[in-house]
Design a protein around this motif. Structure first.
Motif, PDB file in Angstrom:
ATOM      1  N   SER A 152      92.656  17.531 -38.787  1.00  0.00           N
ATOM      2  CA  SER A 152      92.036  16.830 -39.909  1.00  0.00           C
ATOM      3  C   SER A 152      91.807  17.773 -41.082  1.00  0.00           C
ATOM      4  O   SER A 152      91.871  19.004 -40.948  1.00  0.00           O
ATOM      5  CB  SER A 152      90.695  16.237 -39.472  1.00  0.00           C
ATOM      6  OG  SER A 152      89.755  17.282 -39.235  1.00  0.00           O
ATOM      7  N   THR A 153      91.495  17.176 -42.218  1.00  0.00           N
ATOM      8  CA  THR A 153      91.162  17.981 -43.398  1.00  0.00           C
ATOM      9  C   THR A 153      89.915  18.817 -43.136  1.00  0.00           C
ATOM     10  O   THR A 153      89.818  19.959 -43.599  1.00  0.00           O
ATOM     11  CB  THR A 153      90.947  17.068 -44.614  1.00  0.00           C
ATOM     12  OG1 THR A 153      92.141  16.303 -44.842  1.00  0.00           O
ATOM     13  CG2 THR A 153      90.626  17.868 -45.871  1.00  0.00           C
TER      14      THR A 153
ATOM     15  N   ASP B 228      87.364  24.056 -42.318  1.00  0.00           N
ATOM     16  CA  ASP B 228      86.549  24.906 -41.450  1.00  0.00           C
ATOM     17  C   ASP B 228      87.282  26.184 -41.047  1.00  0.00           C
ATOM     18  O   ASP B 228      86.687  27.265 -40.992  1.00  0.00           O
ATOM     19  CB  ASP B 228      86.128  24.140 -40.193  1.00  0.00           C
ATOM     20  CG  ASP B 228      85.107  23.051 -40.484  1.00  0.00           C
ATOM     21  OD1 ASP B 228      84.548  23.038 -41.595  1.00  0.00           O
ATOM     22  OD2 ASP B 228      84.885  22.196 -39.607  1.00  0.00           O
ATOM     23  N   VAL B 229      88.583  26.067 -40.745  1.00  0.00           N
ATOM     24  CA  VAL B 229      89.292  27.270 -40.307  1.00  0.00           C
ATOM     25  C   VAL B 229      89.507  28.244 -41.460  1.00  0.00           C
ATOM     26  O   VAL B 229      89.460  29.462 -41.269  1.00  0.00           O
ATOM     27  CB  VAL B 229      90.624  26.917 -39.609  1.00  0.00           C
ATOM     28  CG1 VAL B 229      91.710  26.487 -40.590  1.00  0.00           C
ATOM     29  CG2 VAL B 229      91.108  28.104 -38.780  1.00  0.00           C
ATOM     30  N   LEU B 230      89.731  27.730 -42.668  1.00  0.00           N
ATOM     31  CA  LEU B 230      89.853  28.635 -43.811  1.00  0.00           C
ATOM     32  C   LEU B 230      88.540  29.375 -44.053  1.00  0.00           C
ATOM     33  O   LEU B 230      88.533  30.575 -44.343  1.00  0.00           O
ATOM     34  CB  LEU B 230      90.266  27.857 -45.062  1.00  0.00           C
ATOM     35  CG  LEU B 230      91.685  27.269 -45.060  1.00  0.00           C
ATOM     36  CD1 LEU B 230      91.933  26.497 -46.352  1.00  0.00           C
ATOM     37  CD2 LEU B 230      92.744  28.348 -44.874  1.00  0.00           C
ATOM     38  N   THR B 231      87.430  28.666 -43.913  1.00  0.00           N
ATOM     39  CA  THR B 231      86.119  29.298 -44.068  1.00  0.00           C
ATOM     40  C   THR B 231      85.892  30.344 -42.984  1.00  0.00           C
ATOM     41  O   THR B 231      85.429  31.456 -43.257  1.00  0.00           O
ATOM     42  CB  THR B 231      85.008  28.228 -44.004  1.00  0.00           C
ATOM     43  OG1 THR B 231      85.209  27.281 -45.050  1.00  0.00           O
ATOM     44  CG2 THR B 231      83.636  28.859 -44.153  1.00  0.00           C
ATOM     45  N   PHE B 232      86.236  30.014 -41.733  1.00  0.00           N
ATOM     46  CA  PHE B 232      86.053  30.942 -40.617  1.00  0.00           C
ATOM     47  C   PHE B 232      86.939  32.179 -40.784  1.00  0.00           C
ATOM     48  O   PHE B 232      86.488  33.314 -40.595  1.00  0.00           O
ATOM     49  CB  PHE B 232      86.377  30.233 -39.301  1.00  0.00           C
ATOM     50  CG  PHE B 232      86.185  31.086 -38.084  1.00  0.00           C
ATOM     51  CD1 PHE B 232      84.942  31.189 -37.483  1.00  0.00           C
ATOM     52  CD2 PHE B 232      87.251  31.780 -37.526  1.00  0.00           C
ATOM     53  CE1 PHE B 232      84.756  31.978 -36.346  1.00  0.00           C
ATOM     54  CE2 PHE B 232      87.087  32.563 -36.391  1.00  0.00           C
ATOM     55  CZ  PHE B 232      85.830  32.667 -35.800  1.00  0.00           C
ATOM     56  N   ALA B 233      88.206  31.963 -41.124  1.00  0.00           N
ATOM     57  CA  ALA B 233      89.124  33.085 -41.298  1.00  0.00           C
ATOM     58  C   ALA B 233      88.657  34.000 -42.417  1.00  0.00           C
ATOM     59  O   ALA B 233      88.672  35.238 -42.289  1.00  0.00           O
ATOM     60  CB  ALA B 233      90.536  32.569 -41.585  1.00  0.00           C
ATOM     61  N   SER B 234      88.214  33.399 -43.513  1.00  0.00           N
ATOM     62  CA  SER B 234      87.717  34.185 -44.637  1.00  0.00           C
ATOM     63  C   SER B 234      86.502  35.015 -44.241  1.00  0.00           C
ATOM     64  O   SER B 234      86.417  36.207 -44.540  1.00  0.00           O
ATOM     65  CB  SER B 234      87.365  33.253 -45.797  1.00  0.00           C
ATOM     66  OG  SER B 234      86.754  33.951 -46.851  1.00  0.00           O
ATOM     67  N   ALA B 235      85.557  34.399 -43.534  1.00  0.00           N
ATOM     68  CA  ALA B 235      84.319  35.085 -43.154  1.00  0.00           C
ATOM     69  C   ALA B 235      84.559  36.188 -42.134  1.00  0.00           C
ATOM     70  O   ALA B 235      83.788  37.157 -42.064  1.00  0.00           O
ATOM     71  CB  ALA B 235      83.322  34.074 -42.606  1.00  0.00           C
TER      72      ALA B 235
END
Length: 356
Positions: A302-303, A308-315
């Protein structure tokens, strides 16, 4: 209300196919602009990346009829060129990443934010023209503004593979001290699973069909890497994990499903994420119910998973594994490399038409 950044030439330069076949079928073409219905946005694509589904679309080895000419390409990273209607989440000029799938927007799944479950789901580059073209028209609701510390090339490698890997980890409840097995860990989804599972504190076993990829799997975090064609691979995995099996198996091969059932612990989960080893296999049903095993399948995400994964990867400082960055006009070479098993991680393709 249609809002436009700039006027462009009224046509799209793209790498497309006019019939199914080998990599040579991919040709540079000039095609009409995509339509931008109400609620949609027109994206000027900056970069995309190669996914196995692109090869399936090009070759015709896919379950969906493709109308020719067709522009493949699932991963969309670029700038909003136009929006049509009252769009609240993005504006003209924004850098955005598109989720790879969307639904009808009206059914109960779509209204719950689960468009990947919609019976009428649409995949970019499969059912509609995709990111091998300069411009893509998609529903604005599936666009995500990415974190600032991931660049365009990195983002181009992430939409499909990382969102699917994130959803799989979420469905598997993978957390600190979980033990996971990834059959087929050297591709886009596989490398994403290795990285994300390790970042969540799991112990990771990953496999590949090529010995040269095993060291690379260890480099990105696999605690054990084995060749899944090695007749001793299952014994090696059992010796390493000990106990009564792994908590979660992520099966990207499909033909390894019985091995997955043998290696998962009682009450564990087997999550099928692909079928590169073939669409059909046989299993011993008793190995499912005697062990209280849950089998799940994932074809997309899902969007919200993408966001969420972009936020997690970034963090967490996670960067996708990128083997090479090439011009989109060299897409045929990338397809050949994938078919020959020569890719570890991802190949990113940039739109660098310049003044052509």
């Amino acid at each position: 209300m249609l809002i436009t950044l700039t006027a462009h030439i009224g046509c799209v330069r793209a790498v497309a196919i006019e019939s199914h076949g080998g990599p040579e079928k991919l040709k540079a073409m000039v095609l009409p602009d995509p339509e931008v219905p109400e609620g949609y946005a027109l994206i000027r694509v900056a970069a995309t990346s190669l996914n196995r589904v692109d090869v399936a679309v090009r070759s015709g080895n896919i379950d969906f009829k493709v109308r020719m000419p067709h522009v493949p390409g699932v991963d969309v990273v670029g700038y909003v060129e136009k929006v049509n209607g009252n769009v609240a989440n993005v504006s003209v000029g924004d850098l955005v990443v598109a989720n790879s799938v969307y639904g009808c927007g009206k059914c109960r799944y779509c209204l719950m934010g689960m468009e990947d479950y919609c019976p009428l789901w649409v995949m970019i580059g499969v059912h509609v023209w995709g990111s091998y073209g300069e411009y893509v028209s998609v529903p604005a609701r599936i666009l995500v503004k990415p974190p600032g510390n991931l660049n365009i090339v990195e983002l181009a490698a992430m939409p499909l593979t990382y969102s699917v890997a994130w959803k799989a980890l979420r469905m598997g409840n993978v957390a600190r001290d979980s033990t996971v097995l990834i059959w087929g860990g050297s591709g886009g989804v596989g490398t994403a699973l290795v990285q994300l599972a390790k970042a969540r504190g799991a112990r990771v076993v990953a496999t590949s069909a090529s010995d040269w990829k095993l060291d690379k799997l260890r480099e990105i975090g696999a605690d054990l890497a084995v060749n899944h064609y090695d007749p001793d691979s299952v014994d090696e995995i059992i010796e390493y994990i000990g106990g009564d099996g792994v908590d979660v198996v992520f099966d990207l091969i499909g033909s390894t499903l019985q091995k997955s059932l043998n290696l998962v612990k009682p009450g564990g989960k087997v999550i099928v994420v692909g079928s590169v080893g073939g669409s059909y296999t046989s299993v011993n049903i008793k190995s499912i119910y005697y062990k209280h095993v849950t089998i799940m399948g994932i074809h997309n995400a899902s969007t919200a998973d993408l966001r969420d994964v972009l936020t997690f990867a970034s963090a967490n400082g996670i960067k996708p594994v990128i083997q090479d960055v090439i011009d989109i006009r060299d897409a045929a070479d990338a397809h050949r490399a994938m078919e020959r098993g020569l890719i570890f991680g991802k190949i990113v393709m940039r739109h660098e038409w310049y003044g052509d």
